[in-house]
Structure formats: C-alpha cells, structure tokens
Design an enzyme around this catalytic site. Structure first.
Site, PDB file in Angstrom:
ATOM      1  N   SER A 156      30.183  88.116  39.868  1.00  0.00           N
ATOM      2  CA  SER A 156      31.176  88.820  39.054  1.00  0.00           C
ATOM      3  C   SER A 156      32.320  87.875  38.688  1.00  0.00           C
ATOM      4  O   SER A 156      32.099  86.839  38.058  1.00  0.00           O
ATOM      5  CB  SER A 156      31.661  90.062  39.806  1.00  0.00           C
ATOM      6  OG  SER A 156      32.437  90.892  38.980  1.00  0.00           O
ATOM      7  N   ASP A 389     -10.878 100.487  30.372  1.00  0.00           N
ATOM      8  CA  ASP A 389     -10.693 101.748  29.651  1.00  0.00           C
ATOM      9  C   ASP A 389     -11.531 101.777  28.375  1.00  0.00           C
ATOM     10  O   ASP A 389     -12.236 100.810  28.039  1.00  0.00           O
ATOM     11  CB  ASP A 389      -9.208 102.002  29.361  1.00  0.00           C
ATOM     12  CG  ASP A 389      -8.579 100.977  28.423  1.00  0.00           C
ATOM     13  OD1 ASP A 389      -9.289 100.405  27.567  1.00  0.00           O
ATOM     14  OD2 ASP A 389      -7.349 100.748  28.534  1.00  0.00           O
TER      15      ASP A 389
END
Length: 568
Positions: A156, A389
């Site tokens: 920070s 798939d």
C-alpha cells in the site's frame, strides 16, 4: 516463467524474491514481539547503522521530515549459517489500522500522494528516509553487500515507498540502490524505471495502480485497470464482496468502502501464497488471468469461484482458478481453464474448452451439467481421466472421485435430475450400472508400440519413448513423457494431444483435418498463434513449444492453418 518472475531471473528465483518480499512486508505490519519473517533474518539496529533519527522501542525507523513522521520502515539483515551478512531487506509499512499510532498521518500521506504537491509520490522516500537510506547504503558497502543483494518491499503506502525509492535510486544515495531489487504489493503508484520494480496486486483492489504512474486523474476513482508494464494486471481477489451481486450494483471505486476488502495485507499474503504454491504456477506469466479464492469459510460451500468480469478490463487467454484448503466450488468458463482444488472436498464445473482439473486431496466431484451421453471418457491407466464434450473440448482431470450428469426426467423431459457416477478403474459406476470408458491402449513407464484397432481409439504412450500407430480415423494420440513417434495413415480427423514436459515427438501422416492440442505446456501460453512456434526445417515443420518440440514430417508451413492448433 511464473507470474512473479522478476528481472527475467526465472521461476525459481522469482519465487525466492517473492517469498522474502512478502515476509518482509508482513513483518512491517507485525505487532510487537512477533516472530521474524524467516530463518536467517534479523533486525539491523540504529546503533549498527550509525543512524541518529527517531527509532521506536522495537527498532522501527520513523519518517524524518515534518509531514512524514508517520512513515515507518524496518531494516533487516539476512545471514548465512556461519552468521555472515549476505543480504539486506528494507520494508516500508503501509497505512496502519486504528491500532497504529498515527493512522490519520498515514491517511494524510495517501491523500497528498493522490492530489498533493507535484512529485509528492515520487519523492516520498527521500523526504521520509533520506538519512536512513544513506546509512543503509554505507552499512551495506562496509560489509561487502552489493545492491543486487538488497531487497526493498512494502504494501500500500509502503509500496508507494518502494516505487519512490526505485525512481530516485540513480540520482540519490550515491546511486547505490540503482541495482537493488524492488517488489511492491498493492502500490497506488508505479515507477517508470522499467522492469526494476515488480508491482504485485489484485485488480479489484481499489488502491492498486490507482494513480497513472504517480499522477492522479478522474480515472483513479473508477476501475483504473489500464495495463501497467511493471505490474501484474489480472489477478482477482475472489472475496465475498467481489462475489456479491448486490454489493457490485454500485460502481467499483476507491471511495467505496466495500471495495477495500480486497486490500488488506494479510488477505494479500494468503491468496498470493496459494498462487505461488500452485501446481500451475510455472504455466503463468505476469499478465495471466488468475482467480484466487479468498471467500470466508462459511461462503465456500455455497459460492462458485469463477471469473465474473467485475472491476477490471475483459480478460483474455487461459484462466487459472485456485481454491483453498477447505471445501470449494470452482467453475471455469467457455474458454481454456486450469482449476486447482487443493485440500478439501471440492466440486468443479466448466462450460467447455480445453481444461485441466486438479482435485487435490479429498472427495472431489466434477459436475458435467449435461446428460452423460453428451460426453465420452478415456482413462490412461496412469491416474488421468479425459472427458471430451460434444464440441470436441477436452478436460484432463486428476483426483476426481465422481462425475455428476444432469438427465431429463418427468413428463416430456420437462424436469431434470442429477446422477452421480463413481470413477473406477474400469468405468463410471452408478449402482449396478457401469458406463465403459472409450476403447484405449495404454503404455507403461517403458517404451511401447501401440496400434489402434478401432476408429475413435485413444493411444496413451505414458512414460518412455513410444511408437503410436493408427490406420483408423478420429484417433486421439497422447504420447506422454519421452520422445514419441506417431504414425497416422488412416482417414484423418485425429487429435494429437501434448501436455507437460512431453519431450521431442514426431508425427508422420499429418493431415489438414487433424488437430494438435497443447495443454499445460510451459511456454505454450505465450501466444495463441501457431506461427510463433512454427518454423520450416528442410521438408518438415518444427513446432517448438517451450523447451520441447513436435516435428510434422513431410509437412510444409504452407500446409498449416490456425484451425488445426489449440494452445491452452
């Protein structure tokens, strides 16, 4: 390469830099009496430095000039087993909570950095710690410590200090800090000194990269997610606030207190430490999209961790989703995803593409979300289950104990029900019903010759230098580790799948209808254009992907097209 690769030093060195930097950063926030960051580190006292400024009872150094008195720094030495000084760490503390002596002074400094005097952020460390840094440089030189063995860190406001020191390093303190190492966390500023600083942070942290370099603009109040060369740009702190639809009805902003939940130093460490420990870490790079779960424990069993596309610019490329060591819900999207459950009983979902799912310890489940007949399954006999798939996408899964399909039920199939299948060595079992895996031939740890016998076969070489042959079509070749030779003389539409350290392989009989898929190969994610990997070698094409390569025998570059390649 690795997400936190620093100065192109490589994955291992990047991890070491990160580990020391995060430890020093947390030490700067540590309450009195807590342990040192790691073995080998110890505070360097003001007396040892010959420093005459204000020092706290525990050895913390305070800001020197009026208006900077709330700034704090820690100076530590790194010692080898014989007690010799081999490195120095300087950690600048960020904005303190209410338990700190001058929280309001910190807040004032933050405000001045944003909208105060010109170059306030740039000159922060010189105004706060000019004399201290002179003494640190002199101490280092006297003890034979080079700048390359000095690490500067902070979080920070402390990260702002890191960037400030990097910016000023050439023209101050005798230029000693020019070649030091700079790693900042959640810094609102970014130094303009190129790759001299690595700024690490979460894109949904409103403080991280808030300023454009060191300049405040109106954009600083919003997403401020423009690409920064020195920074990680696409790591998401998936916490409860990010997951909440209600809390995201208000635009993302640094002035929204709810958004600050992604900023705390302890949360930074917990999530980022799991990223660097990930089995996928070496597949990442500085701008990889990484979603790391930091949900509260109570939320983990009911909230799907996924890329929600909030608080940042749209993501591209593969997505890495990292769970916790408790029960998680992890969900990939329609692209190529890497999902890691770690410990706990985890549930996985994915919406297509080419994916790698690592369940980790526990009882883990892959929810297909569609009928079982929409998929085919192959088991390589070496611990990996392949799920294909209906659109050709493939998920490589490990440590998945069950699959759940969603089947139509009721009148006219208007409702659905979930059916759970146990993953066994022979197939998917639901009570007395067994769904067989796709027909495959599996090699072992030694060199094998495998010959396809059916259209749609899977050939798994596994370890060793294998020969895989097929005169069928729609065959999937998975050479595995080792240097493998593949022969495809059938009707085409084959898939050649390469994963991990796949070796140096050769493909004979490649056709334009075939597809080459690279999944989890270090170096593949640097670009999704096959031309970045391909070169002509005599009458052949050489595809160099990372440290390994595939030769397409008798195939020229002009015979290739982008549709034949997938890099995931």
């Amino acid at each position: 390469m690795g997400l936190f690769d620093y100065k192109n030093a490589g994955s291992g060195a990047g991890k070491a830099f990160y580990s020391d930097a995060i430890a020093l950063t947390l030490y700067a926030y540590t309450p009195t009496g807590q342990p040192l960051p790691a073995t080998g580190w110890a505070p360097i006292t003001a007396k040892a430095l010959g420093y005459q400024g204000k020092v706290g009872a525990q050895g913390t150094f305070y800001g020197e000039k009026d208006g900077y008195a709330s700034a704090e720094a820690e100076v530590l030495g790194k010692y080898d087993a014989a007690g010799k000084l081999i490195g120095i760490g300087v950690a600048f503390r960020g904005t303190g909570g209410l338990g700190y002596s001058d929280t309001f002074g910190d807040m004032k400094n933050n405000l001045l950095a944003a909208i105060g005097p010109v170059d306030y952020a740039k000159n922060y460390t010189k105004n706060a710690f000019d004399n201290l840094l002179k003494d640190v440089a002199a101490f280092a030189i006297a003890h034979g410590v080079n700048a390359k063995d000095v690490l500067i860190s902070g979080h920070s406001l402390g990260g702002l200090g890191v960037n400030s020191l990097a910016e000023l390093s050439s023209s101050n303190w005798g230029g000693f800090f020019k070649d030091a190492n700079y790693i900042a966390f959640a810094s609102p500023t970014q130094s303009s000194t190129g790759n001299n600083v690595l700024n690490i942070g979460y894109e949904n942290d409103p403080v991280f990269r808030a300023l454009d370099g060191t300049t405040f603009s109106s954009g600083s109040l919003g997403k401020h997610d423009g690409h920064q060369e020195s920074a990680t740009n696409n790591i998401v702190n998936f916490n409860d606030q990010y997951a909440s639809t209600a809390q995201n009805l208000v635009p993302f902003s640094i002035i929204n207190p709810l958004n600050w939940s992604a900023h705390g130093s302890l949360g930074y460490a917990d999530g980022l430490n799991r990223v660097i420990d990930s089995r996928f870490y070496d597949l990442t790079s500085k701008d990889s999209t990484v979603i790391v779960s930091n949900l509260e424990v109570a939320s983990r069993s009911k909230t799907w961790v996924e890329d929600l596309g909030r608080s940042g610019e749209p993501h591209t490329g593969s997505t890495f989703i990292i769970g916790t060591d408790s029960d998680d819900l992890l969900k990939g999207g329609a692209g190529n995803d890497f999902l890691e459950g770690r410990d706990g009983n985890d549930r996985f979902r994915d919406d297509g593409g080419f994916n790698i799912l690592l369940g980790g310890k526990g009882s883990n489940v892959f929810e297909l979300q569609k009928p079982l007949q929409n998929f085919s399954f192959a088991n390589d006999g070496d611990g990996t289950l392949y799920v294909r798939d209906a659109y050709g996408g493939i998920s490589m899964t490990r440590d998945i104990g069950a699959l759940v399909s969603k089947e139509s039920s009721g009148w006219w199939g208007m409702t659905s029900k979930e059916i759970t299948y146990s993953v066994t060595a022979n197939g998917l079992q639901n009570g007395g019903e067994m769904t067989q895996y796709n027909h495959s031939l599996n090699g072992d740890a030694y060199g094998n010759t495998l010959v396809a016998t059916l259209d749609g076969d899977w050939l798994f070489g596994n370890a060793g230098n294998d020969v895989l042959r097929s005169d069928k079509s729609h065959v999937t070749f998975v050479g595995g580790a080792g240097n493998d030779v593949m022969h495809a003389t059938g009707g085409g539409n084959n898939t050649f799948l390469f994963s991990g350290a796949f070796g140096f392989d050769a493909i004979n009989g490649y056709q334009g209808s075939d597809k080459l898929v690279f999944m989890g190969v270090q170096g593949a994610g640097q670009g999704y254009d096959y031309k970045q990997h391909a070169s002509q070698s005599g009458h052949d094409t050489l595809l160099k992907v990372g440290d390994f390569a595939v030769t397409l025998v008798g195939v020229g570059l002009d015979n290739l097209s982008a549709s034949s390649f997938t890099f995931a």
